[in-house]
Design a protein around this motif. Structure first.
Motif, short mmCIF file in Angstrom:
data_model
loop_
_atom_site.label_atom_id
_atom_site.label_comp_id
_atom_site.label_asym_id
_atom_site.label_seq_id
_atom_site.Cartn_x
_atom_site.Cartn_y
_atom_site.Cartn_z
N GLN A 109 0.81 -1.22 0.00
CA GLN A 109 0.00 0.00 0.00
C GLN A 109 0.84 1.27 0.00
O GLN A 109 0.39 2.32 -0.45
N ASP A 110 2.07 1.20 0.52
CA ASP A 110 2.92 2.39 0.60
C ASP A 110 4.37 1.94 0.80
O ASP A 110 4.64 0.75 1.00
N TYR A 111 5.31 2.91 0.75
CA TYR A 111 6.71 2.57 1.03
C TYR A 111 7.39 3.71 1.79
O TYR A 111 6.94 4.86 1.78
N LEU A 112 8.49 3.36 2.45
CA LEU A 112 9.30 4.31 3.21
C LEU A 112 10.75 4.23 2.73
O LEU A 112 11.24 3.15 2.37
N ILE A 113 11.45 5.36 2.75
CA ILE A 113 12.88 5.41 2.44
C ILE A 113 13.63 5.67 3.74
O ILE A 113 13.35 6.66 4.44
N LYS A 114 14.56 4.78 4.09
CA LYS A 114 15.16 4.78 5.43
C LYS A 114 15.77 6.12 5.84
O LYS A 114 15.46 6.65 6.90
N ASN A 115 16.65 6.66 5.03
CA ASN A 115 17.35 7.88 5.46
C ASN A 115 16.50 9.14 5.31
O ASN A 115 16.99 10.25 5.53
N ARG A 116 15.24 8.97 4.90
CA ARG A 116 14.34 10.12 4.83
C ARG A 116 13.15 9.94 5.77
O ARG A 116 12.15 10.64 5.66
N THR A 117 13.25 9.00 6.69
CA THR A 117 12.10 8.63 7.51
C THR A 117 12.07 9.41 8.82
O THR A 117 13.08 9.57 9.49
N SER A 118 10.90 9.87 9.16
CA SER A 118 10.63 10.50 10.46
C SER A 118 9.46 9.77 11.11
O SER A 118 8.81 8.94 10.48
N GLY A 119 9.22 10.06 12.36
CA GLY A 119 8.09 9.46 13.03
C GLY A 119 6.78 9.79 12.34
O GLY A 119 5.89 8.94 12.21
N TYR A 120 6.68 11.04 11.88
CA TYR A 120 5.47 11.44 11.17
C TYR A 120 5.31 10.64 9.87
O TYR A 120 4.20 10.21 9.53
N ALA A 121 6.42 10.44 9.14
CA ALA A 121 6.35 9.70 7.87
C ALA A 121 5.97 8.25 8.09
O ALA A 121 5.17 7.68 7.35
N ILE A 122 6.57 7.64 9.15
CA ILE A 122 6.24 6.25 9.43
C ILE A 122 4.77 6.11 9.79
O ILE A 122 4.06 5.24 9.28
N GLU A 123 4.31 6.99 10.70
CA GLU A 123 2.92 6.90 11.14
C GLU A 123 1.97 7.15 9.97
O GLU A 123 0.95 6.46 9.83
N ARG A 124 2.31 8.12 9.14
CA ARG A 124 1.47 8.40 7.98
C ARG A 124 1.39 7.19 7.06
O ARG A 124 0.31 6.80 6.58
N ALA A 125 2.54 6.55 6.79
CA ALA A 125 2.57 5.39 5.90
C ALA A 125 1.76 4.23 6.49
O ALA A 125 1.01 3.55 5.77
N ILE A 126 1.90 4.00 7.79
CA ILE A 126 1.17 2.91 8.45
C ILE A 126 -0.32 3.15 8.39
O ILE A 126 -1.11 2.27 7.99
N ARG A 127 -0.75 4.35 8.76
CA ARG A 127 -2.18 4.65 8.77
C ARG A 127 -2.75 4.68 7.35
O ARG A 127 -3.87 4.23 7.11
N TYR A 128 -1.96 5.21 6.41
CA TYR A 128 -2.42 5.23 5.02
C TYR A 128 -2.59 3.81 4.49
O TYR A 128 -3.57 3.51 3.79
N ALA A 129 -1.62 2.94 4.80
CA ALA A 129 -1.71 1.55 4.34
C ALA A 129 -2.95 0.87 4.89
O ALA A 129 -3.64 0.14 4.17
N ILE A 130 -3.24 1.11 6.17
CA ILE A 130 -4.41 0.49 6.80
C ILE A 130 -5.69 1.00 6.14
O ILE A 130 -6.58 0.20 5.78
N GLU A 131 -5.81 2.31 5.97
CA GLU A 131 -7.02 2.87 5.39
C GLU A 131 -7.17 2.48 3.92
O GLU A 131 -8.28 2.21 3.44
N ARG A 132 -6.04 2.45 3.19
CA ARG A 132 -6.12 2.07 1.77
C ARG A 132 -6.53 0.62 1.63
O ARG A 132 -7.31 0.26 0.74
N LYS A 133 -6.04 -0.24 2.52
CA LYS A 133 -6.42 -1.64 2.48
C LYS A 133 -7.91 -1.79 2.76
O LYS A 133 -8.61 -2.57 2.10
#
Length: 322
Positions: A109-133
């Motif tokens: 549903q989404d992806y993260l890039i390690k050296n560009r990751t913040s807590g906000y980005a991780i949480e956004r990706a997790i919640r977006y993946a859940i809602e998109r699913k």
């Protein structure tokens, strides 16, 4: 998963990266939704991740696409299989953007890039993946419901139009007999006009029913096969086509037919089409239609033969079309 607790499976071989992920997901200052508690379970290998997923109790999977000693296709295989049940977030590096795109194509549903990751980005990706699913599952459910509803509608249209065709043909036939026998003799001009209206109406209704039958047959997949008595099928067809058979003077000879595993309505439709075509393409000779069946090694071979004019070679390519 509850409104306030989300269980994440992180498949990550690097302890430092895993520790940073957990810290960011559990430190309010790095997050948008501090009221949500994220429980992160970490495994280092693909095999361990598969075992955890199979045991259940996971709400979302985050997987490193660059796991050592692991073929990229194996990771994409996990993404594809898991994404049918759970939301998946792919994790990669700047050099692995192409692999992240491949993961999205395989169902992530989404992806993260390690050296560009913040807590906000991780949480956004997790919640977006859940809602998109959730949205994808709802779309799938609606699509399946529409397919089922359309199948039922086509079946209903076929049954109704099929059942109406025979009686309507009989009405039209007797109206034509009345018109031919009594026109200019017993009936006055107004009565003849009324009969004309009735004949025109039945002809239009017959065309509508034919169109409805055609529509009901489009993309028809039929029902699950059940034992079908082909003698009963032929009896039903001859009853429905009684007017056409009588008007054509056709003689229909039917041998003893077997019981087969099939869709009853489709068998009726098939035999009706064959007999109707025989009547339509008859010659000047008295029409004879014979229906028989021969047993093969593991099948029945049916034969519907007539002494009509037949069809030319140009029509052969159309004979198997729905």
């Amino acid at each position: 998963m509850t409104d306030n607790i989300v269980r994440i499976l992180l498949i990550e071989d690097n302890p430092a990266d895993a520790g940073l992920f957990i810290q960011m997901m559990n430190t309010n200052q790095y997050r948008t939704y501090p009221e949500v508690r994220y429980i992160v379970d970490v495994v280092a290998t693909l095999k361990e991740g598969i075992d955890v997923i199979r045991r259940g109790g996971v709400d979302v999977v985050a997987v490193d696409l660059l796991l050592p000693n692991t073929a990229p296709n194996d990771i994409l295989g996990l993404v594809e299989e898991t994404s049918t049940k759970l939301p998946v977030v792919a994790i990669t590096s700047d050099e692995g953007i192409d692999s992240a795109i491949d993961a999205i194509k395989h169902g992530a549903q989404d992806y993260l890039i390690k050296n560009r990751t913040s807590g906000y980005a991780i949480e956004r990706a997790i919640r977006y993946a859940i809602e998109r699913k959730k949205l994808m599952e709802e779309q799938r459910r609606i699509k399946e419901e529409l397919i089922r509803s359309n199948d039922e509608l086509r079946q209903f249209a076929y049954v109704v139009s099929h059942d109406l065709k025979g009686p309507l043909g009989m009405v039209a036939s007797f109206l034509s007999l009345l018109e031919g026998r009594y026109k200019g003799k017993v009936l006055d001009a107004k009565a003849e006009e009324y009969i004309g209206f009735a004949v025109d109406g039945t002809n239009r209704m017959s065309m509508i029913i034919d169109d409805l039958l055609t529509l009901s047959r489009v993309d028809s997949q039929g029902k699950a096969f059940v034992p079908v008595d082909m003698n009963a099928v032929v009896t039903t067809v001859l009853r429905d086509l009684r007017v056409e058979v009588d008007e054509s003077g056709a003689t229909v000879i039917t041998e003893k037919l077997p019981q087969v595993s099939a869709d009853m309505n489709q068998m009726i439709q098939l035999i009706e089409n064959l007999i109707s075509n025989a009547i339509k393409f008859r010659s000047k000779e008295p029409l004879r239609i014979s229906i028989s069946a021969q047993s093969g090694d593991s099948e029945w071979v049916f034969s519907v033969q007539d002494n009509g004019i037949g069809t030319g070679p140009v029509s052969y390519t159309h004979l198997t079309l729905p």
